[in-house]
Enzyme design. Structure first.
Site, PDB file in Angstrom:
ATOM      1  N   GLU A 260       0.610 -13.147  -1.820  1.00  0.00           N
ATOM      2  CA  GLU A 260      -0.311 -13.599  -0.725  1.00  0.00           C
ATOM      3  C   GLU A 260      -0.913 -14.906  -0.815  1.00  0.00           C
ATOM      4  O   GLU A 260      -1.850 -15.098  -1.946  1.00  0.00           O
ATOM      5  CB  GLU A 260      -1.122 -12.423  -0.520  1.00  0.00           C
ATOM      6  CG  GLU A 260      -0.651 -11.165  -0.115  1.00  0.00           C
ATOM      7  CD  GLU A 260      -1.455 -10.079   0.225  1.00  0.00           C
ATOM      8  OE1 GLU A 260      -1.426  -9.357   1.157  1.00  0.00           O
ATOM      9  OE2 GLU A 260      -2.306  -9.949  -0.616  1.00  0.00           O
TER      10      GLU A 260
ATOM     11  N   ASP B 261       3.375  -7.961  -3.918  1.00  0.00           N
ATOM     12  CA  ASP B 261       2.914  -8.885  -3.038  1.00  0.00           C
ATOM     13  C   ASP B 261       2.862 -10.346  -3.777  1.00  0.00           C
ATOM     14  O   ASP B 261       2.271 -10.762  -4.936  1.00  0.00           O
ATOM     15  CB  ASP B 261       1.555  -8.688  -2.496  1.00  0.00           C
ATOM     16  CG  ASP B 261       1.654  -7.450  -1.553  1.00  0.00           C
ATOM     17  OD1 ASP B 261       2.534  -7.077  -0.898  1.00  0.00           O
ATOM     18  OD2 ASP B 261       0.593  -6.814  -1.471  1.00  0.00           O
TER      19      ASP B 261
ATOM     20  N   GLU C  48       4.547  -1.259  -3.000  1.00  0.00           N
ATOM     21  CA  GLU C  48       4.463  -2.559  -2.451  1.00  0.00           C
ATOM     22  C   GLU C  48       4.359  -3.859  -3.622  1.00  0.00           C
ATOM     23  O   GLU C  48       3.230  -3.637  -4.361  1.00  0.00           O
ATOM     24  CB  GLU C  48       3.654  -3.044  -1.442  1.00  0.00           C
ATOM     25  CG  GLU C  48       3.531  -4.328  -0.629  1.00  0.00           C
ATOM     26  CD  GLU C  48       2.539  -4.471   0.437  1.00  0.00           C
ATOM     27  OE1 GLU C  48       2.168  -5.435   0.712  1.00  0.00           O
ATOM     28  OE2 GLU C  48       2.187  -3.333   0.965  1.00  0.00           O
TER      29      GLU C  48
END
Length: 242
Positions: free
Chosen positions: A71, A69, A67
């Protein structure tokens, strides 16, 4: 009942699926990819968003997932922190957080990732804000699984208790850009490392001198948290990612 909304613009049909529930909403690509350029224009909620997390990320769906990210951790007014993270083979814990040099609630801004066999780079309006190099030669995990592109808005208790009197929380997305190598049956083939794809060309193996200068400037002025500085000894990849 509390609601969080997501607004999506300029989306090509049959490339995405959407999900909606009372605690969050989002969308993701139908296809998975093995390398490429991935981008999104976003405008964040403009109220007290404590505990509200607005995201744009790449993710695989395996027992031990990879993953990458973006955020956005909400706060009061424009007090957002941008957290990036890397998961490889199910292992995360590589958070970095920066303050933004603009108000992300006033207008759309560009958030982009380049992912190839040499490095991952996160960009904000064309400025590199994080680099994660392929250091598998020294035993550091690197994202090698086919990943889908996703975006969502949701509430995370670890980020604070939301002020639900401020609901609904509205995130705006547009210009979902994918220029990537599709993975067949969620398997990354050798073609995804081919130099025939622009993002695999040598000029994308590392930052150029101007990019390196702006990257170091962001780190010096805006870094609020870096997993590399936590603990008595930095992880082995940290030096090469500066």
């Amino acid at each position: 009942m509390q609601y969080i909304y997501i607004y999506i613009y300029i989306i090509a049909r049959r490339k995405f699926i959407f999900f909606l529930c009372t605690i969050g909403a989002g969308f993701k690509s139908l296809k998975a990819y093995g390398s490429g350029f991935f981008g999104m224009r976003m405008k964040l909620p403009n109220k007290d968003t404590t505990g509200i997390i607005t995201t744009f990320y790449l993710r695989s769906y395996t027992n031990n997932h990879d993953e990458l990210d973006f955020e956005f951790l909400g706060g009061k007014g424009q007090n957002y922190l941008l957290q990036t993270n890397v998961f490889t083979n199910g292992q995360g814990g590589r958070e970095q957080r920066i303050s933004l040099w603009f108000d992300p609630t006033e207008d759309f801004h560009d958030y982009q990732l380049i992912w190839n066999q040499h490095q991952v780079v996160w960009f904000v309006d064309g400025t590199p804000i994080r680099v994660f190099k392929n250091n598998q030669n020294i035993g550091v995990g690197y994202p090698i699984q086919a990943m889908q592109i996703e975006a969502s808005i949701w509430n995370g208790t670890w980020a604070g208790e939301p002020n639900w009197s401020q609901a609904p929380f509205q995130a705006h997305y547009q210009g979902f850009g994918i220029d990537g190598c599709p993975a067949q049956l969620n398997t990354i083939g050798s073609e995804c490392s081919s130099p025939t794809f622009e993002w695999n060309m040598e000029k994308y193996w590392k930052l150029d001198p101007q990019q390196q200068m702006t990257y170091e400037d962001v780190r010096n002025k805006h870094m609020m948290y870096d997993y590399c500085t936590i603990g008595p000894k930095a992880p082995p990849e940290c030096q090469s990612n500066q």
